[in-house]
Design a protein around this motif. Sequence first.
Motif, mmCIF file in Angstrom:
data_model
loop_
_atom_site.group_PDB
_atom_site.id
_atom_site.type_symbol
_atom_site.label_atom_id
_atom_site.label_comp_id
_atom_site.label_asym_id
_atom_site.label_seq_id
_atom_site.Cartn_x
_atom_site.Cartn_y
_atom_site.Cartn_z
ATOM 1 N N ASN A 21 0.817 -1.212 0.000
ATOM 2 C CA ASN A 21 0.000 0.000 0.000
ATOM 3 C C ASN A 21 0.857 1.270 0.000
ATOM 4 N N THR A 22 2.046 1.173 0.563
ATOM 5 C CA THR A 22 3.010 2.272 0.513
ATOM 6 C C THR A 22 4.299 1.709 -0.079
ATOM 7 N N LYS A 23 5.011 2.535 -0.842
ATOM 8 C CA LYS A 23 6.251 2.043 -1.485
ATOM 9 C C LYS A 23 7.372 3.057 -1.344
ATOM 10 N N TYR A 24 8.540 2.568 -0.923
ATOM 11 C CA TYR A 24 9.739 3.400 -0.841
ATOM 12 C C TYR A 24 10.290 3.543 -2.248
ATOM 13 N N ASP A 25 10.447 4.782 -2.712
ATOM 14 C CA ASP A 25 10.848 5.022 -4.099
ATOM 15 C C ASP A 25 12.028 5.987 -4.131
ATOM 16 N N ASP A 26 13.122 5.602 -4.848
ATOM 17 C CA ASP A 26 14.270 6.522 -4.865
ATOM 18 C C ASP A 26 14.580 7.041 -6.263
ATOM 19 N N SER A 27 13.529 7.158 -7.066
ATOM 20 C CA SER A 27 13.756 7.609 -8.445
ATOM 21 C C SER A 27 13.897 9.132 -8.571
ATOM 22 N N GLU A 28 13.459 9.864 -7.555
ATOM 23 C CA GLU A 28 13.493 11.322 -7.656
ATOM 24 C C GLU A 28 14.860 11.871 -7.212
#
Lengths: 348, 348
Positions: free
Chosen positions: A24-31
């Motif tokens: 439901n929540t995702k850690y994202d490091d694309s930014e």
Amino acid sequence: MTPIPNPRILYASIPTGYPIPGKNTKYDDSEQIDLENVPLKGGYLTRTVLISPEPWLRERLRDPIEVSCASPMRLGLPMVGSGLVKVIRSEDPKIKVGDFLAGIIRASPYQSVDIDAWGPSWLTKVQKLPGKDWTAVPGVLGSPGTTAWMGLKEYGDLKKGETIYVSTGAGALGSMVCQLAQAAGLKVIASTGSDEKVKYLIEVIGVDYAFNYKTTKVDSALSKWGPIDVYWDNVGGETLDAAIAHCNVHARILACGYISEYNGEEKYGNLAWIFKKRIRMYGILMSDLVPKWGGPFFEEVYKLLAEGKLKTQEHIVHGLENADKAWVELLQGKHLGKTVVVVSNPEA
Amino acid sequence: MTPIPNPRILYASIPTGYPIPGKNTKYDDSEQIDLENVPLKGGYLTRTVLISPEPWLRERLRDPIEVSCASPMRLGLPMVGSGLVKVIRSEDPKIKVGDFLAGIIRASPYQSVDIDAWGPSWLTKVQKLPGKDWTAVPGVLGSPGTTAWMGLKEYGDLKKGETIYVSTGAGALGSMVCQLAQAAGLKVIASTGSDEKVKYLIEVIGVDYAFNYKTTKVDSALSKWGPIDVYWDNVGGETLDAAIAHCNVHARILACGYISEYNGEEKYGNLAWIFKKRIRMYGILMSDLVPKWGGPFFEEVYKLLAEGKLKTQEHIVHGLENADKAWVELLQGKHLGKTVVVVSNPEA
């Protein structure tokens, strides 16, 4: 300067029960972010120091079609919530580099007006608390402390010697409510969900009575230590229902959450709406009102009638001997208009 | 003068459902009164003109051990209730022969301080209402009108253009509430228990929308004509529960009775206590309170902490990547203290 990663926790899908991190929540490091060159547009850039997860955020992760007090979050965007940030660049003359700001932030290491529309408007400058680490700020100055203090001031009408019951008393908000009520001279009863937390409530917070709601029924605890004059409700549902029965006359209930229903475990009528829509509910009785309103009432009603603005309708029954029957029929809703029993002729 | 009969309706036994005249109440003509010689003790003697049966009286006919807002009646004594009396003798300089008094009286043709301790203290001098028979007095100036008018003034916070829902809208109290709300510029939705009463509400009282709750669900009526800003509740139980769901933000609910439970047909949680104990209930949200209380809050909390009067406790988690997990564990009540996620070093 080279852009560096500015990872975020994204809202990925609507949870059905407790949210599942990674689903439901995702850690994202694309930014990425260029700290020196990101445009500030008259605002400022902050580094996130603390994130303060809070229960109410759960309410935002819902189908947008459902109404509630917090606006629904949009899928795919970063999670936002309470936190503490430190200013690292500023074009705003009121905000200096090195200032600490508390409020609603997004879940990422850096934010500016350019990357997060939420930021500045919800942030307040704060100082370190006396004798405390910075980590004490979200509890005391964030929504738990703020809500506890302001809620009691605005609605609590606390009087020395009264009794308050606080559900989730060991929580961030509950423990503030317990202590503020105690400082105001109230006897404090608190409930919580483990024996360790009961111990904390008694030994550290210093409440008068504490119990574990998983092993002691609210009803039996309040039978022993109540009745109560104020109930601070963070729970809703069955607990609220039980507390109502142990209230004194003119008690105040402050409905401030309904964690028992956030995650779909339980639905208890519509009580949760009292919180969600900040409904005020008043039990009323004529005799409470007469001292204040008796005079103006007679004046206005005679006037309304004289002007033909008030219609009246009577269901007339004759004879004292029919008074009890008339009353039972009234209870059964058999007639239209105010039931009146004529016992004797007024003109005689 | 020879004594004449002064019959009474006596309270004979505690009813279980609707009271049964002749069983729970009994007409008794064993008492006599000498109108010319009964001692007045500085008070006065009255002839009963009207008796006004009212729903709340049902609450008094209960086992005295049960708590409620009206004191329990004593078995064997005359029933008392609202009514209109005319003064036929007086030793009280403020009360003249021929005066009309409204208030709580006993169910018999004559009463004086000597035969009824209730009398004088609950009686108010009244005049005939403009354009109305005396029979209009109990509805307008008795508890229905008084409660409607004062309740709206004290708690209604009515604003032009808002919508009110009134249950038992065709009743003595309900029809007053409907008209007073309409005079204040509100849209009025009313429910009642027969098609004839629906017609009366629309055609005579002039409400905007009326429905028969026996054939139309409250929920579907309010879905169509709501949402509502004020709910005047004379019913309690399921109707109250349904109305809560159709309230606007900051709605007011005036709980003024729970006729659905008076006669034991239904029990719906503990909602009835909100009326019986005149509980005030407030749904609260931080953002409503900040404009008024923001300043004093910071001041007082820093002071309390500096004086060591406020304890704080944190559950500290490190790293942005753990923020969502920390939040779910908070929702599950896994830890003690305010959950705080440290994202970066504040001193850096």
